[in-house]
Design a protein around this motif. Sequence first.
Motif, PDB file in Angstrom:
ATOM      1  N   LEU A  44       0.244   5.207  -2.653  1.00 58.57           N
ATOM      2  CA  LEU A  44      -0.638   4.568  -3.639  1.00 58.57           C
ATOM      3  C   LEU A  44       0.175   3.725  -4.617  1.00 58.57           C
ATOM      4  CD1 LEU A  44      -3.348   7.153  -4.799  1.00 58.57           C
ATOM      5  CD2 LEU A  44      -3.583   5.277  -3.165  1.00 58.57           C
ATOM      6  N   ARG A  45       1.322   4.230  -5.020  1.00 63.10           N
ATOM      7  CA  ARG A  45       2.166   3.461  -5.947  1.00 63.10           C
ATOM      8  C   ARG A  45       2.584   2.133  -5.315  1.00 63.10           C
ATOM      9  NH1 ARG A  45       5.892   8.477  -8.437  1.00 63.10           N
ATOM     10  NH2 ARG A  45       4.118   9.500  -9.444  1.00 63.10           N
ATOM     11  N   LEU A  46       2.987   2.206  -4.061  1.00 62.24           N
ATOM     12  CA  LEU A  46       3.395   0.981  -3.360  1.00 62.24           C
ATOM     13  C   LEU A  46       2.206   0.035  -3.193  1.00 62.24           C
ATOM     14  CD1 LEU A  46       5.565   2.619  -0.552  1.00 62.24           C
ATOM     15  CD2 LEU A  46       6.421   1.165  -2.403  1.00 62.24           C
ATOM     16  N   ALA A  47       1.075   0.585  -2.815  1.00 64.90           N
ATOM     17  CA  ALA A  47      -0.093  -0.248  -2.525  1.00 64.90           C
ATOM     18  C   ALA A  47      -0.675  -0.855  -3.795  1.00 64.90           C
ATOM     19  CB  ALA A  47      -1.157   0.579  -1.810  1.00 64.90           C
ATOM     20  N   ASP A  48      -0.756  -0.059  -4.854  1.00 64.76           N
ATOM     21  CA  ASP A  48      -1.427  -0.539  -6.067  1.00 64.76           C
ATOM     22  C   ASP A  48      -0.646  -1.649  -6.759  1.00 64.76           C
ATOM     23  OD1 ASP A  48      -3.511   1.140  -5.583  1.00 64.76           O
ATOM     24  OD2 ASP A  48      -2.927   2.676  -7.032  1.00 64.76           O
ATOM     25  N   ASP A  49       0.693  -1.611  -6.693  1.00 62.40           N
ATOM     26  CA  ASP A  49       1.474  -2.739  -7.211  1.00 62.40           C
ATOM     27  C   ASP A  49       0.980  -4.036  -6.574  1.00 62.40           C
ATOM     28  OD1 ASP A  49       3.140  -1.251  -8.837  1.00 62.40           O
ATOM     29  OD2 ASP A  49       4.772  -1.135  -7.377  1.00 62.40           O
ATOM     30  N   ARG A  50       0.800  -3.983  -5.266  1.00 58.01           N
ATOM     31  CA  ARG A  50       0.440  -5.198  -4.523  1.00 58.01           C
ATOM     32  C   ARG A  50      -1.011  -5.585  -4.728  1.00 58.01           C
ATOM     33  NH1 ARG A  50       4.532  -2.731  -2.958  1.00 58.01           N
ATOM     34  NH2 ARG A  50       6.263  -3.830  -2.002  1.00 58.01           N
ATOM     35  N   ALA A  84      -1.374  -4.610   0.579  1.00 59.20           N
ATOM     36  CA  ALA A  84      -2.059  -3.496  -0.081  1.00 59.20           C
ATOM     37  C   ALA A  84      -3.077  -2.869   0.864  1.00 59.20           C
ATOM     38  CB  ALA A  84      -2.746  -3.988  -1.360  1.00 59.20           C
ATOM     39  N   SER A  85      -3.778  -3.721   1.590  1.00 59.91           N
ATOM     40  CA  SER A  85      -4.804  -3.223   2.516  1.00 59.91           C
ATOM     41  C   SER A  85      -4.181  -2.309   3.569  1.00 59.91           C
ATOM     42  CB  SER A  85      -5.496  -4.423   3.164  1.00 59.91           C
ATOM     43  OG  SER A  85      -6.357  -3.998   4.167  1.00 59.91           O
ATOM     44  N   MET A  86      -3.054  -2.730   4.142  1.00 61.63           N
ATOM     45  CA  MET A  86      -2.389  -1.913   5.167  1.00 61.63           C
ATOM     46  C   MET A  86      -1.868  -0.599   4.572  1.00 61.63           C
ATOM     47  SD  MET A  86      -0.308  -4.659   7.527  1.00 61.63           S
ATOM     48  CE  MET A  86       0.539  -5.495   6.197  1.00 61.63           C
ATOM     49  N   ALA A  91      -2.427   5.201   3.459  1.00 67.41           N
ATOM     50  CA  ALA A  91      -2.570   6.257   2.442  1.00 67.41           C
ATOM     51  C   ALA A  91      -3.818   7.087   2.707  1.00 67.41           C
ATOM     52  CB  ALA A  91      -2.619   5.636   1.043  1.00 67.41           C
ATOM     53  N   GLY A  92      -4.911   6.410   3.060  1.00 71.75           N
ATOM     54  CA  GLY A  92      -6.157   7.123   3.347  1.00 71.75           C
ATOM     55  C   GLY A  92      -5.999   8.066   4.531  1.00 71.75           C
TER      56      GLY A  92
END
Lengths: 284, 109
Positions: A44-50, A84-86, A91-92
Motif C-alpha cells: 500500500l505504501r508503494l502503491a499510494d505514493d504513485r 499504482a493499479s498493478m 496488494a488486494g
Amino acid sequence: MSRESEMGNRESSNGGSTDGWVPGAKPATATSGIAQNPVFEHLLRLADDRLVLGHRLSEWCGHAPILEEDIALANIALDLIGQASMLLKLAGEVEGKGRSEDALAYFRDAIEFRNAQLVELPNGDFAVTIVRQFLFDAWDVLVLERLAAVSNEALAGIAAKALKEARYHLRHTAEWVRMLGDGTAESHARAQRALDDLWPYTAELFLADAVDAEAVAAGSGVDVESFRSRWRQTVEQVLGEATLAIPKDGFAPRGGRTGRHTEYLGRMLADMQSLARAHPGAAW
Amino acid sequence: MTKDTVSATGGATTAAETQWDLWEVFTQEGEGAPHEHAGSVHATTPEHAMQNARDVYARRGKIVSLWVVPSGAIIASAPSDSGPFFDPGNDKAYRHPQFYKTPRGVRGL
C-alpha cells in the motif's frame, strides 16, 4: 469480481459495521492490518505514493504552460496511476479479502492511505510540481531498481516494467530542473523556493519501520534507508547543474506511512473518489 | 506567455520572442524503415526537443528511433518552384520504372 461481492466480503470481514465507503461511516483504524500483514501494508505504501502523485499530476491536464509539457505531465501521471493499479491489485491479492485495485483506490479514506506526505501536497506553481516530481523520481528509480530484484516474482515484474518508465521520468524532470534553476531570474527564484519548501518532506521517503523490515525479510519489499546517500548524490549533481542551493536538513514532517496526512489529502481524495463513490461499480 | 507580456524596451513582444524554437520530428517505425516526418514541437534545447518529441509522437506507436531537427535547418522548395521542379514528365514513359516485376521476397522496396 463484481463490486457487490467485494462489498459483501468487506462487510463480512468487518462484521458489517465499518464499510469504508458509506458516508459518515467509521473508517477502519489507522493501524488495522499492520501487525497481521506487513507485506500488504508495504505494498500500500508503494502503491499510494504513485496513486496520489499520479492524481496530483493529472490535475495539470489542460493547464500546463505549453502543450508539449501538458502531454508530458499527463504521460507521467498515467504511468504512475498504471503502476499504482498493478500494485494495488497485488496488494488486494495479498490481503486476501477480495478487495480489487478499484476498491482500494476509491473506497479507502485518507486515514487509510499510506503515501508519504510529499506527494499529497498541492501542485503549487509549475516549479513546485517539477521540483517535487524530480525529488520523487530520483528516489523512485532507486526503489524500483531494488524491487525489480526481490524474490516475489509478481512484485519484481511490476517493478521492472515501472523502472523503464521511472528512468524516463527522471530524465525529463532533471532536464526541467536544470532549465528552471539555470534559466531566468524568475524561474531560478521559483525553483529555489519550491526546493526550500519541499525539501523537509523528502526525509519521510527514507523512513522505514518494522512493517517495511518484515516485508523486506519476506522478499516483498525495499529497504529505503539503504540508498539515502545515493539519492543525495543524484539530487546534488542535478541541483548543482541547476545552480540551486540545497537546503539544510531540519524539521521533517512525517506520518503518511501510518495514515497521518496533511489537510490536503482529504480534499484531493474527495475529488478523486467522488465519481466511483457516486456510481459504485460503474464501467466505461 | 500572455499577450500582456512586454519586453525590456516596453513594447509588446511578438510570438517569435516569447515562443520556444520549433523543431521538426521524424519517427522510424521499425529497423530499416525510413524516418518519416511526424510533425513538430516547441522546445528550448536539443534534449528538450527530443523529450517533447518522445512524449507527443512516440509514446503510443511502435517507434524505434526519433530524429529532431531545428525547423530553420530545413531547406524547403518554394511554391514558385512547382513548375520546373515537379513537372512529372508523364509523357516520358521511360522515366517510370513500371516495366519491371518486383521479385517475390523483396520487401520494403
